[in-house]
Write a protein that holds these residues in place. Sequence first.
Motif, PDB file in Angstrom:
ATOM      1  N   THR A 184       0.822  -1.219   0.000  1.00  0.00           N
ATOM      2  CA  THR A 184       0.000   0.000   0.000  1.00  0.00           C
ATOM      3  C   THR A 184       0.850   1.260   0.000  1.00  0.00           C
ATOM      4  N   ILE A 185       2.144   1.149  -0.243  1.00  0.00           N
ATOM      5  CA  ILE A 185       3.018   2.328  -0.270  1.00  0.00           C
ATOM      6  C   ILE A 185       2.570   3.266  -1.383  1.00  0.00           C
ATOM      7  N   ASP A 186       2.422   4.519  -1.050  1.00  0.00           N
ATOM      8  CA  ASP A 186       2.129   5.532  -2.070  1.00  0.00           C
ATOM      9  C   ASP A 186       3.459   5.988  -2.652  1.00  0.00           C
ATOM     10  N   ARG A 187       3.981   5.193  -3.577  1.00  0.00           N
ATOM     11  CA  ARG A 187       5.320   5.438  -4.113  1.00  0.00           C
ATOM     12  C   ARG A 187       5.426   6.772  -4.848  1.00  0.00           C
ATOM     13  N   GLU A 188       4.375   7.133  -5.543  1.00  0.00           N
ATOM     14  CA  GLU A 188       4.413   8.399  -6.271  1.00  0.00           C
ATOM     15  C   GLU A 188       4.497   9.579  -5.312  1.00  0.00           C
ATOM     16  N   SER A 189       3.767   9.506  -4.209  1.00  0.00           N
ATOM     17  CA  SER A 189       3.812  10.571  -3.216  1.00  0.00           C
ATOM     18  C   SER A 189       5.189  10.665  -2.575  1.00  0.00           C
ATOM     19  N   VAL A 190       5.786   9.522  -2.274  1.00  0.00           N
ATOM     20  CA  VAL A 190       7.123   9.507  -1.681  1.00  0.00           C
ATOM     21  C   VAL A 190       8.140  10.105  -2.642  1.00  0.00           C
ATOM     22  N   THR A 191       8.058   9.710  -3.904  1.00  0.00           N
ATOM     23  CA  THR A 191       8.997  10.216  -4.906  1.00  0.00           C
ATOM     24  C   THR A 191       8.872  11.726  -5.059  1.00  0.00           C
ATOM     25  N   LYS A 192       7.644  12.202  -5.107  1.00  0.00           N
ATOM     26  CA  LYS A 192       7.434  13.651  -5.224  1.00  0.00           C
ATOM     27  C   LYS A 192       8.017  14.373  -4.010  1.00  0.00           C
ATOM     28  N   PHE A 193       7.802  13.812  -2.825  1.00  0.00           N
ATOM     29  CA  PHE A 193       8.352  14.423  -1.610  1.00  0.00           C
ATOM     30  C   PHE A 193       9.878  14.512  -1.700  1.00  0.00           C
ATOM     31  N   ILE A 194      10.522  13.434  -2.113  1.00  0.00           N
ATOM     32  CA  ILE A 194      11.984  13.429  -2.189  1.00  0.00           C
ATOM     33  C   ILE A 194      12.469  14.449  -3.214  1.00  0.00           C
ATOM     34  N   ASN A 195      11.856  14.455  -4.392  1.00  0.00           N
ATOM     35  CA  ASN A 195      12.312  15.358  -5.447  1.00  0.00           C
ATOM     36  C   ASN A 195      12.004  16.819  -5.144  1.00  0.00           C
ATOM     37  N   ASP A 196      10.951  17.062  -4.388  1.00  0.00           N
ATOM     38  CA  ASP A 196      10.627  18.439  -4.000  1.00  0.00           C
ATOM     39  C   ASP A 196      11.502  18.932  -2.849  1.00  0.00           C
ATOM     40  N   SER A 197      12.149  18.006  -2.170  1.00  0.00           N
ATOM     41  CA  SER A 197      12.917  18.383  -0.982  1.00  0.00           C
ATOM     42  C   SER A 197      14.218  19.103  -1.316  1.00  0.00           C
ATOM     43  N   ALA A 198      14.693  18.974  -2.556  1.00  0.00           N
ATOM     44  CA  ALA A 198      15.986  19.556  -2.948  1.00  0.00           C
ATOM     45  C   ALA A 198      17.079  19.125  -1.971  1.00  0.00           C
ATOM     46  N   LEU A 199      17.066  17.843  -1.661  1.00  0.00           N
ATOM     47  CA  LEU A 199      18.053  17.287  -0.743  1.00  0.00           C
ATOM     48  C   LEU A 199      19.451  17.447  -1.338  1.00  0.00           C
ATOM     49  N   LEU A 200      20.415  17.722  -0.501  1.00  0.00           N
ATOM     50  CA  LEU A 200      21.774  18.006  -0.953  1.00  0.00           C
ATOM     51  C   LEU A 200      22.475  16.720  -1.385  1.00  0.00           C
ATOM     52  N   THR A 201      23.046  16.740  -2.582  1.00  0.00           N
ATOM     53  CA  THR A 201      23.953  15.698  -3.039  1.00  0.00           C
ATOM     54  C   THR A 201      25.104  16.391  -3.747  1.00  0.00           C
ATOM     55  N   TYR A 202      26.145  15.657  -4.047  1.00  0.00           N
ATOM     56  CA  TYR A 202      27.358  16.268  -4.596  1.00  0.00           C
ATOM     57  C   TYR A 202      27.813  15.555  -5.859  1.00  0.00           C
ATOM     58  N   VAL A 203      28.549  16.288  -6.670  1.00  0.00           N
ATOM     59  CA  VAL A 203      29.311  15.705  -7.773  1.00  0.00           C
ATOM     60  C   VAL A 203      30.781  15.928  -7.469  1.00  0.00           C
TER      61      VAL A 203
END
Length: 941
Positions: free
Chosen positions: A555-574
């Motif tokens: 019952t995971i709302d995967r689309e909602s989770v993905t949107k939350f992660i992508n909207d979070s602008a979480l810091l990652t590096y190159v």
Amino acid sequence: MNVELFPFQTIAVNELRAKTAEALGSYYRTHTPQVVSLQAPTGAGKTIIMVSLVEDIFYGTENYSEQPNAIFIWLSDSPQLNEQSKNKFLKSDKISVSHCITVREDNFDQEVFDDGNIYFINTQKITKTANLCKHSDNRQYTIWETIENTAKQKSDRLYFIIDEAHRGMQGTEAGKATTIMQRFLKGAPEFGLSEAIPLVIGVSATAARFNNLIGDINSTLQKVIVKPADVRSSGLLKDRIVITYPNDAQKSNEMAVLDAATDEWISKVKHWAQYCKEQHYKYINPIFVIQVKAGTSGNVSDSNLDDIIAKIEDKLKIRFHENDVVHTFGDVSTLTLNGLKVHHIEPNDIVDDMRVKIVLFKENLSTGWDCPRAETMMSFRKAEDVTYIAQLLGRMVRTPMQSHINVDDSLNDVRLFLPYFNRDNVESVVKELQDSECGDIPTVIDSESIEQPIYKTWTVHTAHSKTSTENENQSVFDFYGETSESNTETTSSYTSVFDSVKEAYVPYYPPQVENVVEKTTNISKLDTPVTQISEGNKKIAVEQKTEQPDLFVSTIDRESVTKFINDSALLTYVVRSVKISSYLKSLTSLVSLLTHQNIDRSALGTVTNEVVEMIHQYAEKLRASGDYDQKAKDILTYKLSIKIFDVFGKDLSEGQIKDSFYLSNTELDRQLRAVDAKLAGFGFPQAYGQQYYEPDNPDDFKIDCILFAIDDECMAELNKYAEKKFHEYNDANRRYIVEKNESVKKQYSDIISDGDIVSKHNFSLPEEITVPEDPAGKEYMNHLFADEKTGLAKIKLNTWEDGVIEEEQTRLDFVCWIRNPSRASWSLTIPYEINNEIKPAFPDFLIIRKDDKSQAGYVIDILEPHNPDFKDNLPKAKGFARYAEAEPKIGRIQLIRKVKDGGKEKFKRLDFSKGEIRQKVLAMQTPDELDHLFDTDGFFE
């Protein structure tokens, strides 16, 4: 160039410019012939690199003077390859069409080549019997005499390019071409070329290939080498080429394989349509390329062409239109196949003809041809044709949009179907390709049998059922962005189609079950119904007597989770090994993007005005001190006053001219162009002139800019300013990029990556990924990416990793998890320093939990189970501590070890989200201190 170079291409161009200047200077001093070799793997864009080099030589750069009278001779072994190369030169925004000249037998007769031109010659035209090599009533000079005279009279500006990158010939013909090319490297007195060409630039796919060409020449050799890994990471090439074959090639039905290949092409058509629609891109129009057998006994082909077309049409449930299907057979023009007119097309014309959907060919696409739209291929060639198949693979690696696709990972691979090959034959193909590409192919090549596919697509759009509209009511041609009568397509032309295909995801919810995880069994359904009771902060599964369905769907709302992660602008590096652009170049690119995308409309004007004021303040300071007039006089009376290099690589600031003379306006403008290049080519001198131009002293603004640019302290201050502003603008605006489409996100990411060795970016998940599923893996129902139908993901974890996931699943707030892959394009990356080198770390897991305090309802954790015996423990711990300081949106960020506690093995955790822990870790000097901290501050869940 009209196209933006990739970082590895920029580095190659800069190295080539330096080495060609050095080589010309060396020849000028010693008269020893010089060779500069560009070695770059398939797909690196060797011609684009060379076009940029030619532009830099003609027009100058920050470090090198312009050379408008330079002469380029481009030699390859094929007229078609010459035309391909010439067409890329014609796309330059600097090089005029009139300066790109194909040397023709019917009208070329010159004593020397003209200055400022690029001449294209192929080896067939300069053989002993060719007309260009003979005197006649219409030809006073042979081509060899023209080359000889030019080499003697204009050696200071002659660049002879040998394009060895696309060796399209085989056997005797290839040997002839090599012999002809070697004459320019060794000299050929019998043809009138008394000695080797002063400077030769060789372009080759491999060191072995070019080394074979140059042989035992006496020339000085310098190399510029593009690493396959750099090409692979650029996004210019597909991530994977997957070769599909039957388990038993003797028993296989070629039409069954064609059926599977057609299914793959249809899938690519639909995926590209969805992606282009959502991103508002021009549609790609994927091509299905089919290699058929050669013909015998008068047949066009020994493959049944009528059956091939009929099979595809039957699969599509449509009839093709004229120009949907074309062929490249050289011996016929128009064929009628299964009642359809199939016209001949030149290989070079395929990529730009948007009507084309199916291409039939025999051998003439296997070398020297590129069509990034070729998404699916099938070859009816026999298993012994490994060389042709290997060459075919080299044509498949380029990406249609010259970038990695982040949203849908299935668009980052291309498929080749081989009905007459088996595993051993496929391994021979890969070996052949490795041999031809010097053992290091810039993309992953893998294989799978048609009966047992390895690569699976996982998505966040999982569902129990979908509407059947897509399969039953829609033709693949509905997904193309145009009709067969038009070769112009836009997003709007297929929007209405997608409006009619509303895919309804109808998740199935088992009664009284919420996110249940059975910890000890690998199953995709529940044999015994369960529910949950709480014990502390953990969930325990207990039996329940409710009847269960056959299929369990999470019952995971995967689309909602993905949107939350992508909207979070979480810091990652190159993390890169080298810095591509100066901070000034990166800053000007960044503020231009921010302004044009309405993210910060004032950014461009602010930076321009501030730099202009820096120049003005310096000029006013000189005037106030009384130094301005003398420095201006130096500018106007010394031709060599700017620190740049001449075409021979000599530092022009050395050995100033003693005889003074007043510069002409033309020379002053040349210096101003050099200054503009030094100031990132952004037009700061022009902006300065617009603000401070004085009609009575029209040259003063030019002198102001030149004086500023040659002052080392001024440039140091400017670069310091640019670095500070670059990071300020990135930090202030990074979070707003998440709202833009993928094209803008990529531009932003490239600018930031080129500006720093370690650069800050937004973490963003794709919606679909393609993964090789390990048959020995365990099925997890709560991984974010999963099979679309079952909601399961088969993943092989080690005992530590699996144990940590089992422990996390018992939490009451647990939602789902993500396996963070090493070095995937979307991986969350944390930098750390070890042995004075910055390296990227890829923590194993992202955990998504419920968070009632958050407006989005979720929080993200980072977990890294890590063996304490590894030498990178303390460096990674410090990297995690710094990341936790920089990214407050993270919930937990933990380093985890397995330890014995009371005779049992448990997982002890150290959480860097706690400030006290971070401070202690950052102050540590030895791994023993980290071990002690685990003893004192580590905890068990």
